[in-house]
Scaffold this active site. Sequence first.
Site, PDB file in Angstrom:
ATOM      1  CB  ALA A  74      72.858  16.964  51.428  1.00 58.10           C
ATOM      2  CB  THR A  75      76.171  16.617  47.123  1.00 57.28           C
ATOM      3  OG1 THR A  75      76.969  16.285  48.271  1.00 57.28           O
ATOM      4  CG2 THR A  75      77.078  17.260  46.074  1.00 57.28           C
ATOM      5  CD  GLN A 179      76.245  15.677  59.529  1.00 54.96           C
ATOM      6  OE1 GLN A 179      75.781  14.981  60.430  1.00 54.96           O
ATOM      7  NE2 GLN A 179      76.972  15.157  58.556  1.00 54.96           N
ATOM      8  CG  HIS A 201      73.276   9.158  53.799  1.00 61.85           C
ATOM      9  ND1 HIS A 201      74.541   8.982  54.332  1.00 61.85           N
ATOM     10  CD2 HIS A 201      73.342  10.256  53.028  1.00 61.85           C
ATOM     11  CE1 HIS A 201      75.337   9.945  53.884  1.00 61.85           C
ATOM     12  NE2 HIS A 201      74.635  10.728  53.099  1.00 61.85           N
ATOM     13  CB  THR A 239      62.460   7.848  36.400  1.00 66.03           C
ATOM     14  OG1 THR A 239      62.155   7.882  34.997  1.00 66.03           O
ATOM     15  CG2 THR A 239      61.505   6.889  37.093  1.00 66.03           C
ATOM     16  CB  CYS A 324      83.318  13.966  51.052  1.00 67.27           C
ATOM     17  SG  CYS A 324      83.418  15.598  51.795  1.00 67.27           S
TER      18      CYS A 324
END
Length: 378
Positions: A74-75, A179, A201, A239, A324
């Site tokens: 997501a970042t 989320q 994740h 890749t 984080c």
Amino acid sequence: MPNLQHIYLDNNATTRVDDRVLEAMLPYFRDYYANPSSTHIAGLTINEAIENASWQTANLINADAEEIVFTSGATEAINLAIKGLANQNKKHIITIKTEHKAVLETCAFMESIGFEISYLTVNFDGLLDIKLLKEIITDKTLAFIGMFSNNETGVIQNIGEISKILKTKNVLFFCDATQSVGKIPIDVKSLGIDLLALSAHKFYGPKGVGALYISVKAKLKLTPQILGGGQQKKLRSGTLNVTGIIGLGKASEIAVNELEKDRNRISLLRNRLEKGLLQFENSFVNGNIENRIYNTSNICFPGVNSEQLILALGNISVSNGASCSAVTSEPSHVLKAMGLSDEKALSSIRFSLGRFTTDEEIDVAIDRILNLLEKLKT
């Protein structure tokens, strides 16, 4: 008898990979390992699997496969979406003070290159005052950036109402749905979302892979942030992370089929946990309790230091903010923006449940946490 050595109540930070996802990924580590950009049969076979994963991921949010760009998470998707707007003529972006740091820090970067960023406040319950949004939009406004559900409180913004306002003003809508995707139904078409970030994740897929939805209808020409081989229509070179993408696709497929099953079971567990823990004197839930995602509860325990509680819990994993920034002792910027004092923000704990949370784990957690709260209160 379930193994209660580790009780994991931090699913907003990350989730356990579903066994079915792992099984889908394994062949692409050892048997089907060709580069999907190669033109030989082996490469073309992998490319077909990537296309299928694109469809699976798109189907989860009612998008088209061609509107999905795979990222490392997501970042990266957030950076591509926001920095990718740098060459647009309009130079005003609106966001919310309770956004994830990935959004806030990328917006700060945009300020450094000449963009004007407006940071909107929220009410005490974490919801945006729609009037503020209406008042701040100008003819120079390019985009609005807003979370679907907050990572710390679970509060769900009024996405439909926000979108209606933006469309009448011809303003792009970028939604960080990290989320929310895989947990609740999301339809980017009916909601009028132009850009959307997601991460595998967060809903039982592998780490290191996510995606950015880019509406074809919006006809956006984002500036790529990673240059090289020109993969993914030159929007994100490199890749492809084949095994990760296969995992994301499988996690998406499972989520489509099990959204309601997960919601019904996990919401009952969350409510039971919350009811048990609110027995602690003067404790209260942070954020709107009606408009929030079903797996999250952010509770303030006045007089208890959250860091001390987390350390004392040992084998019970919870959080006092975004994963984080959990290593810092600073109060949550989200809770502060909602009007909590430093003291109350530092006394708040986020509990986030998931697909693998059990009834017995909740019972054990309630007893253990209540006992520790009594010992730690000042």
